[in-house]
Design an enzyme around this catalytic site. Sequence first.
Site, PDB file in Angstrom:
ATOM      1  N   ASP A   1       0.775  -0.997   0.057  1.00  0.00           N
ATOM      2  CA  ASP A   1      -0.014   0.437  -0.114  1.00  0.00           C
ATOM      3  C   ASP A   1       0.800   0.791  -0.245  1.00  0.00           C
ATOM      4  O   ASP A   1       2.428   1.119   0.284  1.00  0.00           O
ATOM      5  CB  ASP A   1      -0.837   0.240   1.448  1.00  0.00           C
TER       6      ASP A   1
ATOM      7  N   ASP B   1       8.628   3.873  -1.421  1.00  0.00           N
ATOM      8  CA  ASP B   1       8.122   3.304  -0.258  1.00  0.00           C
ATOM      9  C   ASP B   1       6.743   2.918  -0.434  1.00  0.00           C
ATOM     10  O   ASP B   1       5.605   3.815  -0.781  1.00  0.00           O
ATOM     11  CB  ASP B   1       7.448   4.591   0.785  1.00  0.00           C
TER      12      ASP B   1
ATOM     13  N   GLU C   1      -0.227  -1.707   5.531  1.00  0.00           N
ATOM     14  CA  GLU C   1       1.138  -1.100   7.044  1.00  0.00           C
ATOM     15  C   GLU C   1       1.335   0.645   6.819  1.00  0.00           C
ATOM     16  O   GLU C   1       1.593   1.034   8.139  1.00  0.00           O
ATOM     17  CB  GLU C   1       2.984  -0.769   5.987  1.00  0.00           C
ATOM     18  N   GLU C   2       0.313   1.536   6.207  1.00  0.00           N
ATOM     19  CA  GLU C   2       0.307   3.220   5.808  1.00  0.00           C
ATOM     20  C   GLU C   2      -0.503   3.506   7.194  1.00  0.00           C
ATOM     21  O   GLU C   2      -1.023   4.944   7.497  1.00  0.00           O
ATOM     22  CB  GLU C   2      -0.028   3.430   5.096  1.00  0.00           C
TER      23      GLU C   2
HETATM   24 ZN   LIG Z   1       6.482   2.422   3.904  1.00  0.00          ZN
END
Ligand SMILES: [Zn+2]
Length: 484
Positions: free
Chosen positions: A120, A153, A187-188
Site C-alpha cells: 500500500d 515507499d 502498513e500505512e
Molecule cells: Zn513504508
Amino acid sequence: MKKLLLSLLVFLLLFIAFLVIRTVTFRSRQLQVAALPKVPVSDSAKFHLAEAIRIRTISPEDPAAFDSTAFYRFREFLRKTYPLSEQRLQPKTINKFSLLYKWEGSDAGLKPVILMGHLDVVPVAEESLKDWKAAPFGGEIKDGYIWGRGAIDDKMSVIGILEATEKLLEQGFQPKRTLYLAFGHDEEIGGRNGAQAIVKHLQTENVKAEFVLDEGYAITQKLVPGLDTDVALIGIAEKGFASLELTATVEGGHSSMPKNETAIDVISQALVTLRKHPFKPTITPPVQEFIKTLGPEMPAFQKFAFANAWLLEPLILKTYQKTPSGNALVSTTMAPTIFRSGLKENVIPAEATAVINFRLLPGTRINSIVSEVKRVIKDDRIRIKLKPFSSEPSPVSGIETAGYNLLTQTIKQTFPNTLTSPSLVLAATDSRFYYALSPNVYRFLPYKINKENINAFHGVNERIAVEEFEDAVRFYERLVRNVD
Ligand SMILES: [Zn+2]
C-alpha cells in the site's frame, strides 16, 4: 601548596592524556569488504516499477474509501510479471490482500530469512497536485527518474525483491536457507490486518527466523553531521507510538459572566505544564551503538567527544537536542496534534479536548507515560484516555549477529565507499510485529536519501533514479546469494 597545585596539574595532564589516548584508540568498526562489479539488471525492471506505481493501492485514512479492486489488480500484475516466483514460491494470500511467498530452502535445519515490504501507499493530497512534476500515479520515467507514489515507499522494495527473485529463479538458483517474502497491504494505517496477520500465520507454522529485513532507514547523504561520506543506517529498533486524549469538563454558560477558567483554559494550562516538563533526554542503546560505530569515522573534535561519550554525555545530548530530528533520537517526544472545543463565540464550552502524540524511546513503557502525564498535570477535572493503536517501542536487535553482518557486507558490496551504522528508527514500521519470530529485525531500504528527496516520500514528487532502483535490485539479489 605548591606541591598540591603541582600534583593537581599532573593529574589534569594525565587525565587529558587518557582522553586523547581513548580518542586515538577509538578504532573503526567498519567491515572491510570491497565493492563488487555491478551485475546486469533486466531492462524491464524499471518498467515493472513504473507499472506498479500506476496501480493505486492506496491505504486511505477513511476505511470506507478503501478500493479493493486496485489490490486485486496489483495481485494480477504480480502474477503475470513474475511467473516463476508465482509457480515456485506459491504466494499465499492473507486477509485477502497481503502476500506471503515461500522459497523453500534445501536445508531444513537452517532458520529462514524474511524479506518484508508493503503493497500500500499513502494518498496524494489534492492541494499538492499542482506541485508534482509528474502525475503521482502516472508511473512516468523521465529525466532518469521513475516518478510517482510508491517509487520509494515501498514499491521499490517489493518490486526490487521480486525482480531479484525472478532473475535468480531463471538462473536456476536454489537457496539452502528458506526465504519468505512478506508483503503487507496496510502498513500505512498500522499494519494490523497485513503484517500482524502474516506474523500470526507464521507463528502457527512455528517459524523462527534467522533475521528479518524491512524498510526504515536508507543510505543517508550528508545527513549525519560531521560526515561527508554516504552512511547506510540500519534501524535496530523503533520508537513507540501512543496518543493520549485529554478532556476537561468545566461548567459552561453564557460568556457575559465568565468564571476565571473555562474548559479551554484548563486544557491549555495542562499543555503548557506538560511542555515545561519534557521527558529527560537519554542515550539509548541504538544511539550508543551509532556513536560507537560512527565516532571513529568523524573529524577530530566529534571523534574526541564520541570517544569519551561517558564523560561528555551532557554535551552530546545538548547538541542532539538542537534539531528536531536529533532531539527525537534522544528523547521521548510529545506533540499536541488535535485541539477541540467551543461552538459559539458567546457560549462558554463545557468541554475541551486535546490529543497529544507521544513517541517513546526504547525502554520506555506506555503506562509510565500515562502516569507521568497524570502526575505532572495534577488536575482531576481532566480525564486522560489512551487512544487505540498505540504500540510500545520495539526491542533492540543485536549487531553482532549473522543477519546484521550480512546486511553490512551486502551494502558495502553494492554501494562503494559507504559507511554502515546501526541507528534508531523514529517512525513505526510493520517490522515491529516480527519480533515474535526473531530477535534480529533490521530496517533498511537500499536507496539514497538526502536534503533534496527527504520530504518526497509521503510528500510531493516521490521518485527514484533508474540507476538507484537497479542498484536496489542488485542489493536484493546479492543479499539472497549472501544469505546462503
Ligand atoms: Zn513504508
